[in-house]
Design a protein around this motif. Sequence first.
Motif, PDB file in Angstrom:
ATOM      1  N   VAL A 222       0.840  -1.200   0.000  1.00 12.59           N
ATOM      2  CA  VAL A 222       0.000   0.000   0.000  1.00 12.59           C
ATOM      3  C   VAL A 222       0.873   1.248   0.000  1.00 12.59           C
ATOM      4  N   GLN A 223       1.964   1.233   0.761  1.00 11.55           N
ATOM      5  CA  GLN A 223       2.890   2.361   0.772  1.00 11.55           C
ATOM      6  C   GLN A 223       3.499   2.582  -0.600  1.00 11.55           C
ATOM      7  N   SER A 224       3.931   1.493  -1.236  1.00 15.94           N
ATOM      8  CA  SER A 224       4.594   1.613  -2.535  1.00 15.94           C
ATOM      9  C   SER A 224       3.648   2.125  -3.613  1.00 15.94           C
ATOM     10  N   LEU A 225       2.345   1.882  -3.454  1.00 12.84           N
ATOM     11  CA  LEU A 225       1.352   2.371  -4.405  1.00 12.84           C
ATOM     12  C   LEU A 225       0.927   3.806  -4.115  1.00 12.84           C
ATOM     13  N   GLY A 226       1.474   4.382  -3.051  1.00 10.96           N
ATOM     14  CA  GLY A 226       1.129   5.754  -2.695  1.00 10.96           C
ATOM     15  C   GLY A 226      -0.244   5.903  -2.084  1.00 10.96           C
ATOM     16  N   LEU A 227      -0.759   4.847  -1.463  1.00  9.09           N
ATOM     17  CA  LEU A 227      -2.118   4.852  -0.925  1.00  9.09           C
ATOM     18  C   LEU A 227      -2.140   4.773   0.597  1.00  9.09           C
ATOM     19  N   GLU A 228      -1.046   5.167   1.232  1.00  7.89           N
ATOM     20  CA  GLU A 228      -1.007   5.129   2.693  1.00  7.89           C
ATOM     21  C   GLU A 228      -2.057   6.050   3.294  1.00  7.89           C
ATOM     22  N   TRP A 229      -2.333   7.164   2.628  1.00  7.38           N
ATOM     23  CA  TRP A 229      -3.365   8.090   3.105  1.00  7.38           C
ATOM     24  C   TRP A 229      -4.745   7.431   3.120  1.00  7.38           C
TER      25      TRP A 229
END
Length: 266
Positions: A222-229
């Motif tokens: 999820v972090q690598s996809l930029g979706l941590e928010w």
Amino acid sequence: MRNLAFKQPEWIDHPLLSARAMTFLGCPLHGLTMEETLDLAEEAMREHRPLHHVVVNVAKLVTMRKNAELREDVTSADIINIDGAGVLWGARLCGLNAPERVAGVDIMLNLFQRCAKGGYRPFLFGAEQGVLDAVAARLAKDHPGLTIAGMRNGYFKEDDEDAIVRQINESGADCLFVAMPTPRKERFLKKYRTRLTTSFVMGVGGSFDVYGGKVSRAPQLVQSLGLEWLFRIAQEPKRLWRRYYETNTAYASLLGQELWRRRVHR
């Protein structure tokens, strides 16, 4: 207690920082890697030089444009790193050399390891007392050789600040992690940076909550996809959805305008 006298630093002229300086949407940034950031922090602690570090994500970048005090607090720091996939990708779309995301929580975790190895002592400031205790317990398990210089929770009045600064200084800490929300942590560090004798200082937001187990961090994918928010919204939808909607929408508009301006003036 160790000698707390600082050498006179000239971090603004540090060759690495000068080489990696850039400006994105009016905000100064440094295009540093994680390893470069950690090396600069350790150099500051080793040589007893004051070094003030901040990170910028989408929410902070947007807020800085309408909050002059926060902008001053951020832009006066010695290192301004990119913490947030949105800022990283936006800077790259604008042709800037932004090598990678350097998240504040990851800086903190890596510096804990370097402190244990190098004999440096961190001061933990912020969060709830129970979270602080959980962080200390986990550090004792993960890094048994690490000495914590001191701890102070983040619940205090403005009148307590002088005593807190004295507590931090008298601890002989080499680095200071301030776990408070924006803009409180930025304001505190800017206000007292000339009085604090810790070498490396940075705000870490909710990183103590993550390391102490109060909240979960997004999985690596999820972090690598930029979706941590989005992961954070899923954990606290009522509190966070409007904030992320407003800041992400404003950021998309700013980035679109910047890309159009660059295209027109190409």
